[in-house]
Design an enzyme around this catalytic site. Structure first.
Site, PDB file in Angstrom:
ATOM      1  N   GLY A  10       0.838  -1.196   0.000  1.00 61.44           N
ATOM      2  CA  GLY A  10       0.000   0.000   0.000  1.00 61.44           C
ATOM      3  C   GLY A  10       0.875   1.249   0.000  1.00 61.44           C
ATOM      4  O   GLY A  10       2.103   1.165   0.126  1.00 61.44           O
ATOM      5  N   LEU A  12       1.316   3.698   2.218  1.00 63.07           N
ATOM      6  CA  LEU A  12       2.085   3.907   3.448  1.00 63.07           C
ATOM      7  C   LEU A  12       3.113   2.789   3.631  1.00 63.07           C
ATOM      8  O   LEU A  12       4.284   3.046   3.932  1.00 63.07           O
ATOM      9  CB  LEU A  12       1.142   3.965   4.657  1.00 63.07           C
ATOM     10  CG  LEU A  12       1.813   4.151   6.006  1.00 63.07           C
ATOM     11  CD1 LEU A  12       2.637   5.444   6.046  1.00 63.07           C
ATOM     12  CD2 LEU A  12       0.787   4.158   7.141  1.00 63.07           C
ATOM     13  N   ASP A  36      -4.271 -12.650   5.042  1.00 58.91           N
ATOM     14  CA  ASP A  36      -5.515 -11.943   4.741  1.00 58.91           C
ATOM     15  C   ASP A  36      -6.269 -11.695   6.045  1.00 58.91           C
ATOM     16  O   ASP A  36      -6.691 -12.648   6.702  1.00 58.91           O
ATOM     17  CB  ASP A  36      -6.346 -12.819   3.778  1.00 58.91           C
ATOM     18  CG  ASP A  36      -7.598 -12.104   3.300  1.00 58.91           C
ATOM     19  OD1 ASP A  36      -8.001 -11.092   3.932  1.00 58.91           O
ATOM     20  OD2 ASP A  36      -8.188 -12.559   2.306  1.00 58.91           O
ATOM     21  N   ALA A  60      -5.688  -2.305   5.440  1.00 61.30           N
ATOM     22  CA  ALA A  60      -7.032  -1.906   5.873  1.00 61.30           C
ATOM     23  C   ALA A  60      -8.008  -2.079   4.722  1.00 61.30           C
ATOM     24  O   ALA A  60      -7.619  -2.110   3.549  1.00 61.30           O
ATOM     25  CB  ALA A  60      -7.030  -0.438   6.322  1.00 61.30           C
ATOM     26  N   TYR A 127     -17.007   2.989   7.690  1.00 64.74           N
ATOM     27  CA  TYR A 127     -15.543   2.866   7.659  1.00 64.74           C
ATOM     28  C   TYR A 127     -14.941   3.401   8.958  1.00 64.74           C
ATOM     29  O   TYR A 127     -14.134   2.731   9.607  1.00 64.74           O
ATOM     30  CB  TYR A 127     -14.983   3.629   6.453  1.00 64.74           C
ATOM     31  CG  TYR A 127     -13.483   3.833   6.504  1.00 64.74           C
ATOM     32  CD1 TYR A 127     -12.604   2.783   6.249  1.00 64.74           C
ATOM     33  CD2 TYR A 127     -12.933   5.091   6.821  1.00 64.74           C
ATOM     34  CE1 TYR A 127     -11.221   2.972   6.320  1.00 64.74           C
ATOM     35  CE2 TYR A 127     -11.565   5.285   6.890  1.00 64.74           C
ATOM     36  CZ  TYR A 127     -10.715   4.227   6.634  1.00 64.74           C
ATOM     37  OH  TYR A 127      -9.352   4.408   6.707  1.00 64.74           O
ATOM     38  N   LYS A 131     -12.881   1.250  11.804  1.00 65.95           N
ATOM     39  CA  LYS A 131     -11.499   1.582  12.194  1.00 65.95           C
ATOM     40  C   LYS A 131     -11.432   1.886  13.694  1.00 65.95           C
ATOM     41  O   LYS A 131     -10.463   1.537  14.364  1.00 65.95           O
ATOM     42  CB  LYS A 131     -10.980   2.771  11.379  1.00 65.95           C
ATOM     43  CG  LYS A 131     -10.754   2.497   9.899  1.00 65.95           C
ATOM     44  CD  LYS A 131      -9.612   1.530   9.628  1.00 65.95           C
ATOM     45  CE  LYS A 131      -8.260   2.126   9.920  1.00 65.95           C
ATOM     46  NZ  LYS A 131      -7.159   1.180   9.605  1.00 65.95           N
TER      47      LYS A 131
HETATM   48  N1  LIG Z   1      -5.469   6.663   2.564  1.00 66.49           N
HETATM   49  C1  LIG Z   1      -5.801   7.590   3.446  1.00 66.49           C
HETATM   50  O1  LIG Z   1      -6.112   8.732   3.084  1.00 66.49           O
HETATM   51  C2  LIG Z   1      -5.811   7.264   4.918  1.00 66.49           C
HETATM   52  C3  LIG Z   1      -6.215   8.260   5.826  1.00 66.49           C
HETATM   53  C4  LIG Z   1      -6.184   7.986   7.185  1.00 66.49           C
HETATM   54  C5  LIG Z   1      -5.778   6.737   7.623  1.00 66.49           C
HETATM   55  N2  LIG Z   1      -5.416   5.780   6.734  1.00 66.49           N
HETATM   56  C6  LIG Z   1      -5.001   4.472   7.250  1.00 66.49           C
HETATM   57  O2  LIG Z   1      -3.617   4.322   6.963  1.00 66.49           O
HETATM   58  C7  LIG Z   1      -3.320   2.952   6.707  1.00 66.49           C
HETATM   59  C8  LIG Z   1      -2.609   2.813   5.374  1.00 66.49           C
HETATM   60  O3  LIG Z   1      -3.457   3.301   4.326  1.00 66.49           O
HETATM   61  P1  LIG Z   1      -2.978   3.352   2.792  1.00 66.49           P
HETATM   62  O4  LIG Z   1      -3.582   4.553   2.171  1.00 66.49           O
HETATM   63  O5  LIG Z   1      -1.496   3.132   2.705  1.00 66.49           O
HETATM   64  O6  LIG Z   1      -3.732   2.086   2.242  1.00 66.49           O
HETATM   65  P2  LIG Z   1      -3.641   1.421   0.776  1.00 66.49           P
HETATM   66  O7  LIG Z   1      -2.612   2.098  -0.059  1.00 66.49           O
HETATM   67  O8  LIG Z   1      -5.044   1.315   0.271  1.00 66.49           O
HETATM   68  O9  LIG Z   1      -3.087  -0.016   1.131  1.00 66.49           O
HETATM   69  C9  LIG Z   1      -3.829  -0.874   1.926  1.00 66.49           C
HETATM   70  C10 LIG Z   1      -3.228  -2.236   1.814  1.00 66.49           C
HETATM   71  O10 LIG Z   1      -4.078  -3.080   2.607  1.00 66.49           O
HETATM   72  C11 LIG Z   1      -4.013  -4.354   2.059  1.00 66.49           C
HETATM   73  N3  LIG Z   1      -5.240  -5.084   2.367  1.00 66.49           N
HETATM   74  C12 LIG Z   1      -6.507  -4.758   2.007  1.00 66.49           C
HETATM   75  N4  LIG Z   1      -7.351  -5.690   2.479  1.00 66.49           N
HETATM   76  C13 LIG Z   1      -6.597  -6.613   3.135  1.00 66.49           C
HETATM   77  C14 LIG Z   1      -6.867  -7.821   3.820  1.00 66.49           C
HETATM   78  N5  LIG Z   1      -8.119  -8.311   3.897  1.00 66.49           N
HETATM   79  N6  LIG Z   1      -5.844  -8.523   4.367  1.00 66.49           N
HETATM   80  C15 LIG Z   1      -4.582  -8.072   4.270  1.00 66.49           C
HETATM   81  N7  LIG Z   1      -4.246  -6.961   3.613  1.00 66.49           N
HETATM   82  C16 LIG Z   1      -5.251  -6.230   3.049  1.00 66.49           C
HETATM   83  C17 LIG Z   1      -3.814  -4.204   0.573  1.00 66.49           C
HETATM   84  O11 LIG Z   1      -2.861  -5.170   0.303  1.00 66.49           O
HETATM   85  P3  LIG Z   1      -2.825  -6.137  -0.977  1.00 66.49           P
HETATM   86  O12 LIG Z   1      -3.993  -5.751  -1.854  1.00 66.49           O
HETATM   87  O13 LIG Z   1      -1.487  -5.831  -1.556  1.00 66.49           O
HETATM   88  O14 LIG Z   1      -2.896  -7.528  -0.442  1.00 66.49           O
HETATM   89  C18 LIG Z   1      -3.234  -2.803   0.400  1.00 66.49           C
HETATM   90  O15 LIG Z   1      -1.911  -2.847  -0.065  1.00 66.49           O
HETATM   91  C19 LIG Z   1      -4.655   2.214   6.823  1.00 66.49           C
HETATM   92  O16 LIG Z   1      -4.804   1.721   8.124  1.00 66.49           O
HETATM   93  C20 LIG Z   1      -5.685   3.299   6.588  1.00 66.49           C
HETATM   94  O17 LIG Z   1      -6.925   2.995   7.208  1.00 66.49           O
HETATM   95  C21 LIG Z   1      -5.428   6.019   5.392  1.00 66.49           C
END
Ligand SMILES: NC(=O)c1ccc[n+]([C@@H]2O[C@H](COP(=O)([O-])OP(=O)(O)OC[C@H]3O[C@@H](n4cnc5c(N)ncnc54)[C@H](OP(=O)(O)O)[C@@H]3O)[C@@H](O)[C@H]2O)c1
Length: 290
Positions: A10, A12, A36, A60, A127, A131
């Site tokens: 992802g 981050l 998973d 997530a 969502y 969380k």
């Molecule tokens: N994006 C934002 O704006 C934002 C804002 C506030 C907080 N956050 C939090 O910050 C963290 C990182 O977010 P991000 O934006 O880096 O997320 P992201 O780019 O969407 O990456 C999320 C990763 O989660 C993995 N994933 C999804 N479902 C899964 C499952 N069932 N089991 C295992 N892995 C799974 C996916 O991995 P694969 O598909 O590669 O397996 C994907 O690479 C998360 O906790 C998110 O809630 C994000």
């Protein structure tokens, strides 16, 4: 030190993995050790095969709008899978680093003051609720935890789940010359994944378990962010501020979800730089990568 990172692909995860001070096992839902969160039984392999010293959960279910019609799916990953992860970390006496979101706030629509870690949360979406359940389950289950709430993430790798990020979407749409109505009544802090990763490392070094807010400094609306993206990129765009009611979405968003960094201050850790500086750096970095 051996770090197992869930969601390593992802946006981050991609910026955190290379900065971790030790051996990093990057995990995803495919590969030889497929982990998973929606299949909690797959988590056993994490401890039987990978045997990490520290578990970092960047994974997530991140589909904010879709979660409104898929609450089971959102809770399976963000709450129940995380609960099992926390339970196993406690059983093996491992540190769990877990990421959460500013979307745990929003229920008080009059609030215009940054939220501290000790403020009572109140989400306005499935969502956000999933969380929040996840972070409570980590804190209640696994004594050795770091729960890091962040906000409005963008990184050069784009969001693994959603594809792209807000900055990339704005640049793409502007390139197509389309009119860009962008909401101007939701205030938060766009945060660069590199800065969130660096500050998470500082928290790891501090070895003080707990709940922390980690975002860039300052705040803006999505419209202000879009305007700044175009300003810094020297692009002209047909940008118009609109109220949220003119851009209806299945999920409600917080009107104001700026996160205060009281937890970082208490540990003497510097807040990440102002969001505008971070954005300028991101725009330089993405140019080098393309
Ligand atoms: N994006 C934002 O704006 C934002 C804002 C506030 C907080 N956050 C939090 O910050 C963290 C990182 O977010 P991000 O934006 O880096 O997320 P992201 O780019 O969407 O990456 C999320 C990763 O989660 C993995 N994933 C999804 N479902 C899964 C499952 N069932 N089991 C295992 N892995 C799974 C996916 O991995 P694969 O598909 O590669 O397996 C994907 O690479 C998360 O906790 C998110 O809630 C994000």
């Amino acid at each position: 030190m051996r770090y197992a990172v869930l969601g390593a692909a992802g946006q981050l995860g991609r910026d955190l993995c290379p900065r971790l001070p030790g051996e990093v096992i990057a995990l995803s839902r495919s590969g030889s050790t497929a982990i998973d969160l929606a299949r909690p039984e797959s988590l056993r392999a994490l401890f039987d095969d990978v045997r990490p010293d520290v578990v970092v959960n960047c994974a997530a279910y991140n589909f904010v709008d879709r979660a409104e019609s898929e609450p089971q799916e959102a809770f399976a990953v963000n709450a129940w899978g995380v609960r099992e992860l926390a339970r196993l970390c406690r059983e093996h006496d491992r540190l769990l680093v877990h990421f959460s979101t500013d979307y745990v706030f929003g229920l008080d629509p009059a609030r215009r003051q940054p939220w501290t870690e000790s403020d009572a949360p109140g989400p306005v979406s499935v969502y956000g609720l999933s969380k929040l359940a996840g972070e409570y389950l980590v804190r209640a289950t696994c004594p050795r935890h770091l729960v890091v709430r962040t906000c409005g993430l963008y990184g050069v790798w784009g969001s693994g789940g959603k594809g792209g990020n807000f900055v990339e979407t704005m640049l793409r749409l502007a390139g197509q010359g389309k009119p860009l109505p962008v909401v101007d009544d939701q205030t938060c802090t766009p945060s660069y994944t590199v800065d969130v990763a660096e500050t998470t490392l500082a928290l790891l070094r501090a070895e003080q378990p707990g709940l922390y807010h980690v975002t860039n400094s300052g705040s803006c609306t999505w419209h202000e962010l879009a305007r700044t993206i175009f300003e810094l990129s020297g692009l002209h765009a047909d940008l118009t501020p609109i109220p949220s009611r003119d851009y209806p979405t299945p999920a409600r968003r917080p009107v104001y979800s700026v996160l205060d960094h009281a937890g970082l201050r208490a540990l003497g850790i510097a807040s990440p730089r102002p969001w505008r500086e971070a954005l300028a750096e991101y725009l330089r970095e993405r140019k080098q990568k393309t």
